[in-house]
Design a protein around this motif. Sequence first.
Motif, PDB file in Angstrom:
ATOM      1  N   ASP A 133       0.870  -1.057   0.148  1.00 29.31           N
ATOM      2  CA  ASP A 133      -0.197  -0.067  -0.126  1.00 29.31           C
ATOM      3  C   ASP A 133       0.918   1.209  -0.034  1.00 29.31           C
ATOM      4  N   ASP A 134       1.259   1.672  -1.070  1.00 28.42           N
ATOM      5  CA  ASP A 134       2.038   2.939  -1.275  1.00 28.42           C
ATOM      6  C   ASP A 134       1.597   4.148  -0.680  1.00 28.42           C
ATOM      7  N   GLU A 135       0.159   4.207  -0.611  1.00 25.60           N
ATOM      8  CA  GLU A 135      -0.392   5.456  -0.054  1.00 25.60           C
ATOM      9  C   GLU A 135      -0.300   5.437   1.470  1.00 25.60           C
ATOM     10  N   LEU A 136      -0.185   4.118   2.035  1.00 25.28           N
ATOM     11  CA  LEU A 136      -0.100   4.088   3.369  1.00 25.28           C
ATOM     12  C   LEU A 136       1.330   4.421   4.081  1.00 25.28           C
ATOM     13  N   MET A 137       2.467   3.848   3.014  1.00 27.44           N
ATOM     14  CA  MET A 137       3.496   4.255   3.176  1.00 27.44           C
ATOM     15  C   MET A 137       4.117   5.531   3.216  1.00 27.44           C
ATOM     16  N   LYS A 138       3.550   6.333   2.253  1.00 30.78           N
ATOM     17  CA  LYS A 138       3.608   7.678   2.013  1.00 30.78           C
ATOM     18  C   LYS A 138       2.922   8.685   3.192  1.00 30.78           C
ATOM     19  N   LEU A 139       1.966   8.184   3.876  1.00 31.80           N
ATOM     20  CA  LEU A 139       1.295   8.816   5.013  1.00 31.80           C
ATOM     21  C   LEU A 139       2.165   8.572   6.173  1.00 31.80           C
ATOM     22  N   PHE A 140       2.887   7.516   6.275  1.00 23.80           N
ATOM     23  CA  PHE A 140       3.700   7.197   7.519  1.00 23.80           C
ATOM     24  C   PHE A 140       4.957   8.021   7.331  1.00 23.80           C
ATOM     25  N   GLY A 144       4.373  11.717   7.935  1.00 20.65           N
ATOM     26  CA  GLY A 144       3.751  12.098   9.242  1.00 20.65           C
ATOM     27  C   GLY A 144       2.141  12.445   9.283  1.00 20.65           C
ATOM     28  N   GLY A 145       1.567  11.777   8.377  1.00 21.05           N
ATOM     29  CA  GLY A 145       0.177  11.815   8.013  1.00 21.05           C
ATOM     30  C   GLY A 145      -0.670  10.847   9.144  1.00 21.05           C
ATOM     31  N   ILE A 146       0.045  10.011   9.653  1.00 21.21           N
ATOM     32  CA  ILE A 146      -0.851   9.092  10.642  1.00 21.21           C
ATOM     33  C   ILE A 146      -0.563   9.450  11.965  1.00 21.21           C
ATOM     34  N   LYS A 182      -8.507  14.952  22.729  1.00 21.14           N
ATOM     35  CA  LYS A 182      -8.923  16.394  23.442  1.00 21.14           C
ATOM     36  C   LYS A 182      -7.577  16.972  23.761  1.00 21.14           C
ATOM     37  N   ASP A 183      -6.636  16.596  24.134  1.00 24.43           N
ATOM     38  CA  ASP A 183      -5.639  17.079  24.656  1.00 24.43           C
ATOM     39  C   ASP A 183      -4.587  17.294  23.755  1.00 24.43           C
ATOM     40  N   GLU A 184      -4.481  16.647  22.403  1.00 19.11           N
ATOM     41  CA  GLU A 184      -3.760  16.879  21.315  1.00 19.11           C
ATOM     42  C   GLU A 184      -3.788  18.443  20.947  1.00 19.11           C
ATOM     43  N   PRO A 185      -2.818  18.737  20.149  1.00 15.46           N
ATOM     44  CA  PRO A 185      -2.794  20.163  19.528  1.00 15.46           C
ATOM     45  C   PRO A 185      -3.710  20.112  18.161  1.00 15.46           C
ATOM     46  N   ARG A 186      -4.054  21.288  17.764  1.00 13.91           N
ATOM     47  CA  ARG A 186      -5.303  21.429  16.715  1.00 13.91           C
ATOM     48  C   ARG A 186      -4.652  20.602  15.264  1.00 13.91           C
ATOM     49  N   ARG A 187      -3.555  20.453  15.272  1.00  9.39           N
ATOM     50  CA  ARG A 187      -2.979  20.226  13.900  1.00  9.39           C
ATOM     51  C   ARG A 187      -3.397  18.568  13.794  1.00  9.39           C
ATOM     52  N   HIS A 188      -3.714  18.243  14.983  1.00  7.59           N
ATOM     53  CA  HIS A 188      -3.983  16.437  14.661  1.00  7.59           C
ATOM     54  C   HIS A 188      -5.453  16.387  14.546  1.00  7.59           C
ATOM     55  N   ARG A 189      -6.124  17.436  14.490  1.00 15.71           N
ATOM     56  CA  ARG A 189      -7.600  17.298  14.269  1.00 15.71           C
ATOM     57  C   ARG A 189      -8.094  17.615  12.776  1.00 15.71           C
ATOM     58  N   ASP A 190      -7.075  17.258  11.915  1.00 16.55           N
ATOM     59  CA  ASP A 190      -7.593  17.722  10.465  1.00 16.55           C
ATOM     60  C   ASP A 190      -8.418  16.700   9.771  1.00 16.55           C
TER      61      ASP A 190
END
Length: 166
Positions: free
Chosen positions: A72-79, A82-84, A158-166
Amino acid sequence: MRERGIAAEVLKERYQAEGLVDAYGEQMKPGQQVLLPRGDLARDWLPRQLKEMGLGVTDIKTYETVLAGEDDDELMKLFEEGGIHAVTFTSSSTVTNLLRILEKMGKTPPAELLRDSAVACIGPLTADTARKAGLHVSMMAKEATIDSLVEALCEWNKDEPRRHRD
């Protein structure tokens, strides 16, 4: 089980093999027979413990855990990008299998790919497996259930910075 007409007499408090012995220990007597349906990667602790208690154990493998077969090339790209944000593990075999898949798919070591992702584990045994594999466990369910794991993820979110809620 209820849908099949089977009622559980005792529910264990801990959702791992040790919980079964805790829940049923006083009811189990030497010479009794136990049917133990379980997966092919289950630990040997429970059948060994039951045999030590003098019970006859019929250990049946009722399912097999297998790795996904496609890259899964898309999964590897996300990892790699830093998209996961979070990875959940519901058993030790899920830790082992994901790391095997990532290792086969890429050049970057799996633990490094997961470095920026929160790692959520369903229980202490799964968390130990993740740590031994070099992962940082960010959260663990209060009890080893999917519902509790989801609750841990919701609290983390809830505790994570806003950037993790995309």
